[in-house]
Design a protein around this motif. Sequence first.
Motif, PDB file in Angstrom:
ATOM      1  N   ALA A  84      -2.928  -5.023 -13.229  1.00  0.00           N
ATOM      2  CA  ALA A  84      -3.475  -5.152 -11.872  1.00  0.00           C
ATOM      3  C   ALA A  84      -2.343  -5.299 -10.863  1.00  0.00           C
ATOM      4  N   ASN A  86      -1.915  -4.074  -7.823  1.00  0.00           N
ATOM      5  CA  ASN A  86      -2.314  -4.367  -6.440  1.00  0.00           C
ATOM      6  C   ASN A  86      -2.622  -5.848  -6.256  1.00  0.00           C
ATOM      7  N   LEU A  87      -3.276  -6.446  -7.266  1.00  0.00           N
ATOM      8  CA  LEU A  87      -3.575  -7.876  -7.202  1.00  0.00           C
ATOM      9  C   LEU A  87      -2.289  -8.697  -7.252  1.00  0.00           C
ATOM     10  N   GLU A  88      -1.344  -8.281  -8.073  1.00  0.00           N
ATOM     11  CA  GLU A  88      -0.055  -8.972  -8.138  1.00  0.00           C
ATOM     12  C   GLU A  88       0.624  -8.967  -6.771  1.00  0.00           C
ATOM     13  N   TYR A  90      -0.843  -8.513  -3.838  1.00  0.00           N
ATOM     14  CA  TYR A  90      -1.631  -9.282  -2.879  1.00  0.00           C
ATOM     15  C   TYR A  90      -1.355 -10.777  -3.020  1.00  0.00           C
ATOM     16  N   LEU A  91      -1.224 -11.237  -4.240  1.00  0.00           N
ATOM     17  CA  LEU A  91      -0.963 -12.661  -4.492  1.00  0.00           C
ATOM     18  C   LEU A  91       0.506 -13.022  -4.334  1.00  0.00           C
TER      19      LEU A  91
END
Length: 239
Positions: A84, A86-88, A90-91
């Motif tokens: 993931a 994109n999640l990495e 974003y966070l």
Amino acid sequence: MKHYKITLSSDDVPTQWYNINADLPVELPMPKNSEGKDQIASLQKAFTKAGLEQEFSQERYIKIPNEVRELYMKMGRPSPLFRATNLEEYLNTPAKIYYKREDTSPTGSHKLNSAIPQAYFAKKEGVERLTTETGAGQWGTALSLACNLLDLDCTVYMVRVSFDQKPDRKNIMNIYNGNVYASPSENTEIGRQILAENPDHPGSLGVAISEAMEEALANDEVKYTLGSVLNQVMLHQTV
């Protein structure tokens, strides 16, 4: 280079399930009914012997039968693992986050992981039919397919409001030879009681469970299955 998808060969399907019961600090207590009495006798009538053994087992690793492992492979395991990214981002985390794609199953969810072994053990014990409940329909679909693969009859009590709202789910279960009834139904004593009080009852998982369980308790050749909550279900998901 970032690896967005990790795929394994069929040979990499695990040969054992991992049992988290072995990690608990205390041994699980035996089940009790609402009066505080031992309930194991009624459970033995409703569930398969193998299912109850797995439910209370303290062994850390439990062998996956070769026939179950073969069906896992035929149904698409191992499923792909995705990163993931994109999640990495974003966070803003240095952690690498991965998620398992269980939607690649022919039933669209992870539930087939438990439906297959539950149907397999029932077949080994001479059971002729499995009963269960389903809400939105995913578990009913998974069990219908598993029973089809293992030549078992399957009865699914589907919460009436979902039965009416999701006809496609019912159709898929029928394609897999599952017999689906809107719950509450006229098939069982509890269903008839509820309908007598309220013919337009929308149903609930509790009612559907009661109907499926009633059938199992009343017929020696029938066993009840459940797609969540149980320790054995969690065990099967470790595949």
